[in-house]
Write a protein that holds these residues in place. Sequence first.
Motif, PDB file in Angstrom:
ATOM      1  N   ALA A 139      16.844 -26.211 -22.789  1.00  0.00           N
ATOM      2  CA  ALA A 139      17.705 -25.371 -21.965  1.00  0.00           C
ATOM      3  C   ALA A 139      19.113 -25.953 -21.874  1.00  0.00           C
ATOM      4  O   ALA A 139      20.116 -25.238 -21.997  1.00  0.00           O
ATOM      5  N   ARG A 140      19.208 -27.260 -21.682  1.00  0.00           N
ATOM      6  CA  ARG A 140      20.519 -27.919 -21.600  1.00  0.00           C
ATOM      7  C   ARG A 140      21.291 -27.779 -22.918  1.00  0.00           C
ATOM      8  O   ARG A 140      22.521 -27.647 -22.921  1.00  0.00           O
ATOM      9  N   LEU A 141      20.573 -27.799 -24.030  1.00  0.00           N
ATOM     10  CA  LEU A 141      21.240 -27.740 -25.330  1.00  0.00           C
ATOM     11  C   LEU A 141      21.795 -26.352 -25.643  1.00  0.00           C
ATOM     12  O   LEU A 141      22.506 -26.182 -26.647  1.00  0.00           O
ATOM     13  N   THR A 142      21.518 -25.360 -24.820  1.00  0.00           N
ATOM     14  CA  THR A 142      22.155 -24.058 -24.996  1.00  0.00           C
ATOM     15  C   THR A 142      23.628 -24.105 -24.600  1.00  0.00           C
ATOM     16  O   THR A 142      24.378 -23.161 -24.889  1.00  0.00           O
ATOM     17  N   GLY A 143      24.011 -25.187 -23.906  1.00  0.00           N
ATOM     18  CA  GLY A 143      25.371 -25.293 -23.405  1.00  0.00           C
ATOM     19  C   GLY A 143      25.550 -24.700 -22.024  1.00  0.00           C
ATOM     20  O   GLY A 143      26.644 -24.760 -21.446  1.00  0.00           O
ATOM     21  N   LYS A 144      24.482 -24.136 -21.467  1.00  0.00           N
ATOM     22  CA  LYS A 144      24.525 -23.576 -20.117  1.00  0.00           C
ATOM     23  C   LYS A 144      23.898 -24.558 -19.135  1.00  0.00           C
ATOM     24  O   LYS A 144      23.153 -25.455 -19.523  1.00  0.00           O
ATOM     25  N   ARG A 145      24.160 -24.362 -17.856  1.00  0.00           N
ATOM     26  CA  ARG A 145      23.771 -25.345 -16.845  1.00  0.00           C
ATOM     27  C   ARG A 145      22.567 -24.933 -16.017  1.00  0.00           C
ATOM     28  O   ARG A 145      21.694 -25.740 -15.713  1.00  0.00           O
ATOM     29  N   ARG A 146      22.463 -23.680 -15.614  1.00  0.00           N
ATOM     30  CA  ARG A 146      21.477 -23.262 -14.611  1.00  0.00           C
ATOM     31  C   ARG A 146      20.089 -23.089 -15.219  1.00  0.00           C
ATOM     32  O   ARG A 146      19.928 -22.478 -16.275  1.00  0.00           O
ATOM     33  N   ILE A 147      19.078 -23.608 -14.501  1.00  0.00           N
ATOM     34  CA  ILE A 147      17.672 -23.345 -14.811  1.00  0.00           C
ATOM     35  C   ILE A 147      17.049 -22.778 -13.548  1.00  0.00           C
ATOM     36  O   ILE A 147      17.155 -23.369 -12.462  1.00  0.00           O
ATOM     37  N   LEU A 148      16.395 -21.632 -13.679  1.00  0.00           N
ATOM     38  CA  LEU A 148      15.798 -20.967 -12.526  1.00  0.00           C
ATOM     39  C   LEU A 148      14.287 -21.137 -12.570  1.00  0.00           C
ATOM     40  O   LEU A 148      13.640 -20.784 -13.564  1.00  0.00           O
ATOM     41  N   ALA A 149      13.748 -21.704 -11.495  1.00  0.00           N
ATOM     42  CA  ALA A 149      12.315 -22.010 -11.410  1.00  0.00           C
ATOM     43  C   ALA A 149      11.745 -21.393 -10.138  1.00  0.00           C
ATOM     44  O   ALA A 149      12.470 -21.124  -9.179  1.00  0.00           O
TER      45      ALA A 149
ATOM     46  N   LEU B  57       9.901 -32.562 -12.406  1.00  0.00           N
ATOM     47  CA  LEU B  57       9.858 -32.490 -10.948  1.00  0.00           C
ATOM     48  C   LEU B  57      11.038 -31.691 -10.408  1.00  0.00           C
ATOM     49  O   LEU B  57      10.909 -30.979  -9.403  1.00  0.00           O
ATOM     50  N   ALA B  58      12.180 -31.791 -11.084  1.00  0.00           N
ATOM     51  CA  ALA B  58      13.348 -31.013 -10.670  1.00  0.00           C
ATOM     52  C   ALA B  58      13.062 -29.519 -10.726  1.00  0.00           C
ATOM     53  O   ALA B  58      13.632 -28.737  -9.957  1.00  0.00           O
ATOM     54  N   MET B  59      12.175 -29.102 -11.617  1.00  0.00           N
ATOM     55  CA  MET B  59      11.821 -27.683 -11.747  1.00  0.00           C
ATOM     56  C   MET B  59      10.604 -27.308 -10.915  1.00  0.00           C
ATOM     57  O   MET B  59      10.172 -26.142 -10.946  1.00  0.00           O
ATOM     58  N   THR B  60      10.024 -28.251 -10.214  1.00  0.00           N
ATOM     59  CA  THR B  60       8.827 -28.011  -9.401  1.00  0.00           C
ATOM     60  C   THR B  60       9.228 -27.547  -8.010  1.00  0.00           C
ATOM     61  O   THR B  60       9.909 -28.276  -7.276  1.00  0.00           O
ATOM     62  N   GLY B  61       8.796 -26.346  -7.658  1.00  0.00           N
ATOM     63  CA  GLY B  61       9.218 -25.750  -6.396  1.00  0.00           C
ATOM     64  C   GLY B  61       8.365 -26.137  -5.220  1.00  0.00           C
ATOM     65  O   GLY B  61       7.960 -25.271  -4.429  1.00  0.00           O
ATOM     66  N   GLN B  62       8.089 -27.422  -5.065  1.00  0.00           N
ATOM     67  CA  GLN B  62       7.288 -27.927  -3.956  1.00  0.00           C
ATOM     68  C   GLN B  62       8.040 -29.094  -3.316  1.00  0.00           C
ATOM     69  O   GLN B  62       7.982 -30.223  -3.795  1.00  0.00           O
ATOM     70  N   PRO B  63       8.776 -28.833  -2.227  1.00  0.00           N
ATOM     71  CA  PRO B  63       9.639 -29.846  -1.625  1.00  0.00           C
ATOM     72  C   PRO B  63       8.940 -31.152  -1.276  1.00  0.00           C
ATOM     73  O   PRO B  63       9.542 -32.224  -1.394  1.00  0.00           O
TER      74      PRO B  63
ATOM     75  N   ILE C 166      11.989 -20.364 -15.934  1.00  0.00           N
ATOM     76  CA  ILE C 166      10.670 -20.935 -16.209  1.00  0.00           C
ATOM     77  C   ILE C 166       9.672 -20.444 -15.173  1.00  0.00           C
ATOM     78  O   ILE C 166      10.009 -20.282 -13.988  1.00  0.00           O
ATOM     79  N   LEU C 167       8.451 -20.199 -15.626  1.00  0.00           N
ATOM     80  CA  LEU C 167       7.384 -19.797 -14.711  1.00  0.00           C
ATOM     81  C   LEU C 167       6.023 -20.122 -15.311  1.00  0.00           C
ATOM     82  O   LEU C 167       5.899 -20.362 -16.514  1.00  0.00           O
ATOM     83  N   GLU C 168       5.013 -20.135 -14.455  1.00  0.00           N
ATOM     84  CA  GLU C 168       3.611 -20.221 -14.860  1.00  0.00           C
ATOM     85  C   GLU C 168       2.995 -18.825 -14.736  1.00  0.00           C
ATOM     86  O   GLU C 168       3.228 -18.141 -13.735  1.00  0.00           O
ATOM     87  N   PRO C 169       2.201 -18.377 -15.714  1.00  0.00           N
ATOM     88  CA  PRO C 169       1.538 -17.075 -15.563  1.00  0.00           C
ATOM     89  C   PRO C 169       0.611 -17.031 -14.350  1.00  0.00           C
ATOM     90  O   PRO C 169       0.430 -15.984 -13.741  1.00  0.00           O
ATOM     91  N   ILE C 170       0.030 -18.184 -14.028  1.00  0.00           N
ATOM     92  CA  ILE C 170      -0.764 -18.358 -12.809  1.00  0.00           C
ATOM     93  C   ILE C 170      -0.353 -19.691 -12.205  1.00  0.00           C
ATOM     94  O   ILE C 170      -0.417 -20.720 -12.876  1.00  0.00           O
TER      95      ILE C 170
END
Length: 392
Positions: free
Chosen positions: A119-129, A142-148, A187-191
């Motif tokens: 994702a970073r190598l696309t030259g863009k910054r934002r990743i939505l999780a 862990l940065a993409m893990t939505g569990q504080p 990024i997402l998990e199907p379940i």
Amino acid sequence: MKPDWGNTLMDNYGTPALKLVDAHGCYVVDDQGREHLDLLAGIAVNSLGYGHPALVEAVHRQVASFAHVSNLFQSQPVIDVAAGLIDRFAAGDASLAAETRVFFCNSGAEANEAAFKLARLTGKRRILAAHHGFHGRTMGSLAMTGQPDKRRAFEPLPSGVEFYEYGDIEFLRTLVAQDPTDTAAIILEPIQGETGVIPAPDGFLADVRKLCDEHDILFVVDEVQTGVGRTGTFFAHQHDHVLPDVVTMAKGLGGGLPIGACLAHGRAAGLFGPGSHGTTFGGNPVACAAAKVVLAELDDAFLQQVRRNGELLAERVAQLPTVMQVRGRGLMLGLVLREPVAKQAVAKAAEFGVIINAPAEDVVRLTPPLIISAAEVDLAIERLGRLFEAVS
């Protein structure tokens, strides 16, 4: 002092209650000689159960030849498994297969680290999780893990990740619209497995695919737990007839041996160049020898059996009076209990001869070996019924 778990290992897992000494098929044996029906499979890892003859033979044969050569050299097992994964992903589409490539690593977290870097190598910054999603415990995953609670102690984490409500396409569209030209990946998990086995709503993956197409965003699907036949198709996203740009996987791929993979097609497949990423053990020949057996075993008839026994297990367990709802697909099920006693059930499970897991206070997760039989489903229902009654 006699060495034991508590005085030799760090305390990040606590001390497990059971010590296992043997296993066969869908059963594990503890150091007291008690046999337990394994309904967890090493957290969806032991796809072919324990002691599968073809897997054992392939691993022995590869170790006798060479166990490791590194990625400074080619080896046939890694090529064979990459080709097998591409074939399963492309599903007979020769043009798609021709533009698909695989990166091998050792775990799901590493596979998601690779996706983060792509994702970073696309030259863009934002990743939505997704909120409540789980992608691993290394700093990038862990940065993409939505569990504080899992993230808090390790902050600051890599920047650029923002979170959306899982299953809410309008929320996600609004988030993308804040800066669509700088959005690299969704990024997402199907379940969502670690949150309580929560499937994406019908149509959500297709809507995300469309959104990504509209704004030139990479669609990354984390199939670490749902992939390799777990839901009754080789990849869970195949139920929704969508094509991700990047798929991450691990767990069941090695049938018990550590292997992960990040698969990409189209422009995503060409983002890594020589020296841009790597891992010493990725594509280890022994792990790939095991993975090759898993790929060979998971043919159409095998996957049909997974679907059949998954439906049977879901139907039977839903009839237990202590179970309020059954979520999931195939042999990845979350049993929502009428009372928040899931962790108590896990603690007492050994007394009833079963191995289970509790991702939430009121949810028991079942991810048995994919080879579980109808007779073993019956046994599971009998033992789970008595267990749940005991803790309710």
